[in-house]
Design a protein around this motif. Structure first.
Motif, PDB file in Angstrom:
ATOM      1  N   ILE A  89     -72.174  -6.675  81.802  1.00  0.00           N
ATOM      2  CA  ILE A  89     -72.662  -7.674  82.750  1.00  0.00           C
ATOM      3  C   ILE A  89     -73.320  -8.830  82.008  1.00  0.00           C
ATOM      4  N   GLY A  90     -72.905 -10.050  82.332  1.00  0.00           N
ATOM      5  CA  GLY A  90     -73.576 -11.242  81.827  1.00  0.00           C
ATOM      6  C   GLY A  90     -74.483 -11.800  82.910  1.00  0.00           C
ATOM      7  N   VAL A  91     -75.669 -12.234  82.517  1.00  0.00           N
ATOM      8  CA  VAL A  91     -76.642 -12.740  83.491  1.00  0.00           C
ATOM      9  C   VAL A  91     -77.107 -14.134  83.081  1.00  0.00           C
ATOM     10  N   ILE A  92     -77.044 -15.077  84.015  1.00  0.00           N
ATOM     11  CA  ILE A  92     -77.601 -16.410  83.809  1.00  0.00           C
ATOM     12  C   ILE A  92     -78.816 -16.530  84.724  1.00  0.00           C
ATOM     13  N   PHE A  93     -79.990 -16.643  84.123  1.00  0.00           N
ATOM     14  CA  PHE A  93     -81.237 -16.691  84.881  1.00  0.00           C
ATOM     15  C   PHE A  93     -81.546 -18.124  85.327  1.00  0.00           C
ATOM     16  N   GLN A  94     -82.305 -18.234  86.399  1.00  0.00           N
ATOM     17  CA  GLN A  94     -82.696 -19.548  86.907  1.00  0.00           C
ATOM     18  C   GLN A  94     -83.494 -20.335  85.872  1.00  0.00           C
ATOM     19  N   GLN A  95     -84.368 -19.655  85.134  1.00  0.00           N
ATOM     20  CA  GLN A  95     -85.201 -20.320  84.129  1.00  0.00           C
ATOM     21  C   GLN A  95     -84.619 -20.191  82.721  1.00  0.00           C
ATOM     22  N   PHE A  96     -83.377 -19.723  82.617  1.00  0.00           N
ATOM     23  CA  PHE A  96     -82.605 -19.603  81.368  1.00  0.00           C
ATOM     24  C   PHE A  96     -83.112 -18.491  80.452  1.00  0.00           C
ATOM     25  N   ASN A  97     -84.445 -18.326  80.312  1.00  0.00           N
ATOM     26  CA  ASN A  97     -85.024 -17.237  79.514  1.00  0.00           C
ATOM     27  C   ASN A  97     -84.543 -17.222  78.063  1.00  0.00           C
ATOM     28  N   LEU A  98     -84.409 -18.390  77.463  1.00  0.00           N
ATOM     29  CA  LEU A  98     -84.093 -18.457  76.042  1.00  0.00           C
ATOM     30  C   LEU A  98     -85.344 -18.129  75.226  1.00  0.00           C
ATOM     31  N   ILE A  99     -85.134 -17.644  74.007  1.00  0.00           N
ATOM     32  CA  ILE A  99     -86.248 -17.381  73.100  1.00  0.00           C
ATOM     33  C   ILE A  99     -86.563 -18.689  72.375  1.00  0.00           C
ATOM     34  N   PRO A 100     -87.710 -19.314  72.632  1.00  0.00           N
ATOM     35  CA  PRO A 100     -87.968 -20.680  72.145  1.00  0.00           C
ATOM     36  C   PRO A 100     -87.969 -20.828  70.628  1.00  0.00           C
ATOM     37  N   TYR A 101     -88.357 -19.774  69.903  1.00  0.00           N
ATOM     38  CA  TYR A 101     -88.458 -19.887  68.450  1.00  0.00           C
ATOM     39  C   TYR A 101     -87.166 -19.473  67.731  1.00  0.00           C
ATOM     40  N   LEU A 102     -86.121 -19.104  68.494  1.00  0.00           N
ATOM     41  CA  LEU A 102     -84.817 -18.819  67.896  1.00  0.00           C
ATOM     42  C   LEU A 102     -83.910 -20.033  68.050  1.00  0.00           C
ATOM     43  N   ASN A 103     -82.986 -20.200  67.121  1.00  0.00           N
ATOM     44  CA  ASN A 103     -82.063 -21.319  67.235  1.00  0.00           C
ATOM     45  C   ASN A 103     -80.965 -21.011  68.254  1.00  0.00           C
ATOM     46  N   VAL A 104     -80.104 -21.991  68.485  1.00  0.00           N
ATOM     47  CA  VAL A 104     -79.064 -21.873  69.502  1.00  0.00           C
ATOM     48  C   VAL A 104     -78.168 -20.664  69.254  1.00  0.00           C
ATOM     49  N   LEU A 105     -77.649 -20.552  68.048  1.00  0.00           N
ATOM     50  CA  LEU A 105     -76.707 -19.475  67.742  1.00  0.00           C
ATOM     51  C   LEU A 105     -77.354 -18.103  67.880  1.00  0.00           C
ATOM     52  N   ASP A 106     -78.576 -17.958  67.383  1.00  0.00           N
ATOM     53  CA  ASP A 106     -79.252 -16.657  67.465  1.00  0.00           C
ATOM     54  C   ASP A 106     -79.565 -16.278  68.913  1.00  0.00           C
ATOM     55  N   ASN A 107     -79.879 -17.263  69.761  1.00  0.00           N
ATOM     56  CA  ASN A 107     -80.091 -16.972  71.176  1.00  0.00           C
ATOM     57  C   ASN A 107     -78.827 -16.414  71.818  1.00  0.00           C
ATOM     58  N   VAL A 108     -77.694 -16.997  71.482  1.00  0.00           N
ATOM     59  CA  VAL A 108     -76.426 -16.531  72.042  1.00  0.00           C
ATOM     60  C   VAL A 108     -76.084 -15.136  71.518  1.00  0.00           C
ATOM     61  N   LEU A 109     -76.299 -14.929  70.222  1.00  0.00           N
ATOM     62  CA  LEU A 109     -75.930 -13.655  69.600  1.00  0.00           C
ATOM     63  C   LEU A 109     -76.845 -12.505  70.016  1.00  0.00           C
ATOM     64  N   LEU A 110     -77.965 -12.821  70.637  1.00  0.00           N
ATOM     65  CA  LEU A 110     -78.878 -11.778  71.074  1.00  0.00           C
ATOM     66  C   LEU A 110     -78.192 -10.808  72.037  1.00  0.00           C
ATOM     67  N   SER A 111     -77.361 -11.335  72.931  1.00  0.00           N
ATOM     68  CA  SER A 111     -76.630 -10.470  73.872  1.00  0.00           C
ATOM     69  C   SER A 111     -75.679  -9.545  73.133  1.00  0.00           C
ATOM     70  N   ALA A 112     -74.989 -10.086  72.138  1.00  0.00           N
ATOM     71  CA  ALA A 112     -74.057  -9.265  71.357  1.00  0.00           C
ATOM     72  C   ALA A 112     -74.794  -8.179  70.590  1.00  0.00           C
ATOM     73  N   HIS A 113     -76.010  -8.495  70.128  1.00  0.00           N
ATOM     74  CA  HIS A 113     -76.818  -7.507  69.418  1.00  0.00           C
ATOM     75  C   HIS A 113     -77.163  -6.333  70.329  1.00  0.00           C
ATOM     76  N   PHE A 114     -77.614  -6.634  71.551  1.00  0.00           N
ATOM     77  CA  PHE A 114     -77.973  -5.569  72.484  1.00  0.00           C
ATOM     78  C   PHE A 114     -76.750  -4.756  72.912  1.00  0.00           C
ATOM     79  N   ALA A 115     -75.582  -5.417  72.942  1.00  0.00           N
ATOM     80  CA  ALA A 115     -74.347  -4.719  73.299  1.00  0.00           C
ATOM     81  C   ALA A 115     -73.738  -3.979  72.116  1.00  0.00           C
ATOM     82  N   ARG A 116     -74.350  -4.132  70.936  1.00  0.00           N
ATOM     83  CA  ARG A 116     -73.908  -3.471  69.701  1.00  0.00           C
ATOM     84  C   ARG A 116     -72.473  -3.837  69.352  1.00  0.00           C
ATOM     85  N   LEU A 117     -72.182  -5.125  69.441  1.00  0.00           N
ATOM     86  CA  LEU A 117     -70.856  -5.629  69.092  1.00  0.00           C
ATOM     87  C   LEU A 117     -70.853  -6.121  67.641  1.00  0.00           C
TER      88      LEU A 117
END
Length: 232
Positions: A89-117
């Motif tokens: 499941i992919g989720v897009i939150f109303q407030q986006f919920n990005l990690i402010p101190y991570l860069n763009v690529l690392d924010n995106v890859l966070l989902s892949a990390h939790f999915a163990r891809l």
């Protein structure tokens, strides 16, 4: 073999925040087909966000059946629901919920990390998604807090899609945009999601977005008996 089982099936589902209060949601039956694009609307307090949290496995119904991709999610433990959400499941939150101190690529890859891809494949997919969403490679190392609202929104979409989920859930992701930006964003979102043929459940109070979807439902027509003070 073609799988005709719906992506999402709710049967006799009920949820309440407190035993002393009436149900926030009571849904006798809801089926959402695989690949369908569903637009769900309703006034504030009608239970839209509560329903999304149930579909994402964040909360668990007190009664009835909640089945996603053939799995009875209502029988899963919290840990099992978290693992299922990370992978399917992919989720897009109303407030986006990005990690402010991570860069763009690392924010995106966070989902892949939790999915163990695998990291290498996920990075390639992330870069492709960000490019498709109009974010140049020059922005990949930029911190999330340095991005404009529109850029943050696109990063949130890429993060939701990088695992190639079968189901995409979006909670009012266009609320911060003007009308022209909303239309452009919706087209990009749906075109990108179409690449992986995921089922979309999109919640908004903005009925002007309805033409982008194959079906629209008023949550109150699902048997919802939400009370304003009990809403999420």
């Amino acid at each position: 073999m073609i799988n005709n089982e719906p992506a999402i099936l709710l049967r006799d589902l009920s949820f309440r925040w407190s035993p002393a209060k009436p149900p926030v949601l009571q849904i006798p039956l809801l089926e959402i087909a695989r690949g369908e694009r569903l637009f769900l609307y309703g006034p504030s307090g009608s239970g839209k966000t509560t329903l999304l949290n149930l579909l994402a496995g964040v909360i668990k119904p007190q009664g009835g059946e909640l089945r996603l991709l053939g799995q009875v999610l209502s029988r899963f433990s919290q840990r099992q629901r978290d693992a299922f959400r990370a992978r399917h499941i992919g989720v897009i939150f109303q407030q986006f919920n990005l990690i402010p101190y991570l860069n763009v690529l690392d924010n995106v890859l966070l989902s892949a990390h939790f999915a163990r891809l695998p990291l290498a494949e996920s990075r390639q997919c992330a870069e492709h998604l960000l490019d498709a969403l109009g974010l140049s490679t020059a922005l990949l190392d930029q911190l999330a807090r340095q991005l404009s609202v529109g850029q943050q929104q696109r990063v949130a979409v890429a993060r939701a899609l990088v695992t190639r989920p079968e189901i995409l859930i979006a909670d009012e992701p266009t609320s911060a945009l003007d009308s022209d930006s909303r239309a452009a964003f919706m087209q990009v979102l749906l075109d990108t999601a179409a690449e992986i043929n995921c089922t979309i459940v999109f919640v908004s109070h903005d009925r002007s977005l309805q033409p982008f979807f194959s079906r629209a439902l008023d949550i109150r027509e699902l048997g919802n008996t939400a009370q304003l003070e009990a809403s999420c």
